[in-house]
Write a protein that holds these residues in place. Structure first.
Motif, short mmCIF file in Angstrom:
data_model
loop_
_atom_site.label_atom_id
_atom_site.label_comp_id
_atom_site.label_asym_id
_atom_site.label_seq_id
_atom_site.Cartn_x
_atom_site.Cartn_y
_atom_site.Cartn_z
N ALA A 109 0.94 -1.11 -71.43
CA ALA A 109 -0.48 -1.16 -71.09
C ALA A 109 -1.27 0.00 -71.66
CB ALA A 109 -0.65 -1.20 -69.58
N ILE A 114 -1.36 -2.75 -77.06
CA ILE A 114 -1.79 -4.14 -77.14
C ILE A 114 -3.20 -4.16 -77.71
CG2 ILE A 114 -2.35 -6.21 -75.80
CD1 ILE A 114 -0.37 -5.29 -73.73
N LEU A 116 -6.31 -5.50 -77.47
CA LEU A 116 -6.99 -6.29 -76.45
C LEU A 116 -8.02 -7.24 -77.04
CD1 LEU A 116 -7.49 -3.49 -73.80
CD2 LEU A 116 -5.92 -5.41 -73.68
N ILE A 148 -6.53 -5.10 -68.57
CA ILE A 148 -5.32 -5.86 -68.87
C ILE A 148 -4.95 -6.68 -67.65
CG2 ILE A 148 -2.86 -5.65 -69.36
CD1 ILE A 148 -3.50 -3.19 -71.00
N ARG A 149 -4.63 -7.95 -67.87
CA ARG A 149 -4.25 -8.84 -66.79
C ARG A 149 -2.73 -8.85 -66.68
NH1 ARG A 149 -7.13 -13.69 -69.73
NH2 ARG A 149 -6.01 -12.56 -71.35
N ALA A 171 -6.40 -2.29 -64.33
CA ALA A 171 -5.70 -3.55 -64.56
C ALA A 171 -6.09 -4.57 -63.50
CB ALA A 171 -4.20 -3.33 -64.55
N ASP A 216 -1.83 -10.86 -70.00
CA ASP A 216 -1.47 -9.99 -71.11
C ASP A 216 -0.07 -9.39 -70.96
OD1 ASP A 216 -4.17 -10.28 -72.12
OD2 ASP A 216 -4.73 -9.04 -70.41
N GLY A 271 0.56 -10.84 -76.06
CA GLY A 271 1.00 -10.38 -74.75
C GLY A 271 2.50 -10.15 -74.69
#
Length: 317
Positions: A109, A114, A116, A148-149, A171, A216, A271
């Motif tokens: 994360a 990542i 996004l 971030i999910r 998050a 994600d 992801g």
């Protein structure tokens, strides 16, 4: 009898139980739990009399421990990632090795790990739920980078989700468990850590409660103990921890066979999935990720050098 005498008697009783090497520590831990004092106070008051209801209660707790009940269930608390969680026999006791899983998610994360923007709805991900559609009003004005999910599958006591919520305050966290009793414990632990409004708790089997949603990062510490290994487990685990959260078929891979391909579908392009795995399961887990079209499959060992965390990524296609 004095506190010192009670301690000596309790240690002798526990020395006849399944964990002789922990007898002294456990006798002291349970005494401190009953009297609500710290070790320094106990040392200064070791010659104080100890009797009445508190002594009777202490004797009862010692007997439970002598029979093999985990001390965390007896005290109702467990330390994990520097936090204190309530635990009962409805949930697994969070293990220190699971902290490797939390660390891996934090690493994933971290900004830059990542991309996004490429996870937003667009040409590479047509029709997928957009970050921005689910953001609180006014988020973009103060947070140019979307949150971030993260989905925690099989949350148990909520230890992983809560640790992540504290370390990753921006998050968006969802936690699922098939056990209503476990979810009640998890919600209580979230409230205890002032995170009740930051984690969405859902009841259901694996990813069923979030069908159609995308995430994600998906994280899970699922059941992975093979049924034939039941008799080899310690009495604490075998006779007291919830079988639903421990055992997963003949080879321990039953949940992974369902979870890994389902996670691929539920992940936004780019992801990642992170799983805790059992001893000797690395080759099979690698194959399952490959079959599900994951890429960049990596394994992180625990302090004993055993591959403990599997991480893979869904390519941005």
């Amino acid at each position: 009898m004095t506190l010192r005498e009670w301690l000596a008697q309790a240690e002798a009783q526990l020395s006849a139980g399944p964990h002789q090497d922990l007898a002294k520590r456990d006798a002291e831990t349970l005494l401190l739990h009953v009297i609500g004092k710290n070790k320094a106070w106990l040392m200064a008051h070791a010659e104080d009399d100890f009797a009445g209801c508190s002594a009777i209660r202490y004797a009862g707790l010692i007997e439970r421990r002598r029979k093999g009940e985990p001390i965390q269930y007896i005290t109702g608390e467990c330390e994990f990632y520097g936090l204190t969680f309530r635990v009962t026999s409805d949930v697994l006791i969070p293990r220190p090795e699971t902290e490797h899983l939390v660390e891996k998610i934090i690493e994933l994360a971290t900004p830059g790990a990542i991309n996004l923007e490429e996870m937003l709805e667009g040409p590479q991900n047509p029709g997928a739920p957009s970050f921005r559609r689910s953001l609180p009003e006014g988020w973009e004005s103060t947070n140019p980078t979307p949150p971030i999910r993260i989905l925690d599958v099989g949350t148990g006591s909520g230890a992983i989700a809560i640790a992540l919520a504290i370390k990753l305050p921006n998050a968006i966290l969802t936690a699922i468990d098939v056990s209503q009793s476990a979810l009640a414990i998890a919600r209580g632990n979230a409230t205890r850590n002032n995170l009740a409004e930051q984690i969405r708790f859902l009841h259901g089997d694996l990813l069923a409660p979030v069908a159609g949603e995308q995430f994600d990062i998906i994280v899970s510490n699922p059941p992975y103990v093979p049924e034939p290994d039941r008799d080899s487990l310690s009495i604490e685990v075998r006779d007291h921890e919830p079988a639903l959260a421990l055992f997963a078929g003949i080879d321990g891979l039953e949940i992974y066979h369902r979870l890994i391909p389902a996670a691929f579908t539920a992940l936004a392009p780019g992801g990642s999935i992170a799983l805790e795995i059992g001893y000797g399961q690395q080759p099979a887990i690698h194959s399952l990720h490959t079959e599900a079209k994951f890429s960049g499959i990596q394994f992180t060992p625990d302090l004993q050098g055993i591959p403990r965390v599997a991480v893979a990524r869904r390519l941005q296609i």
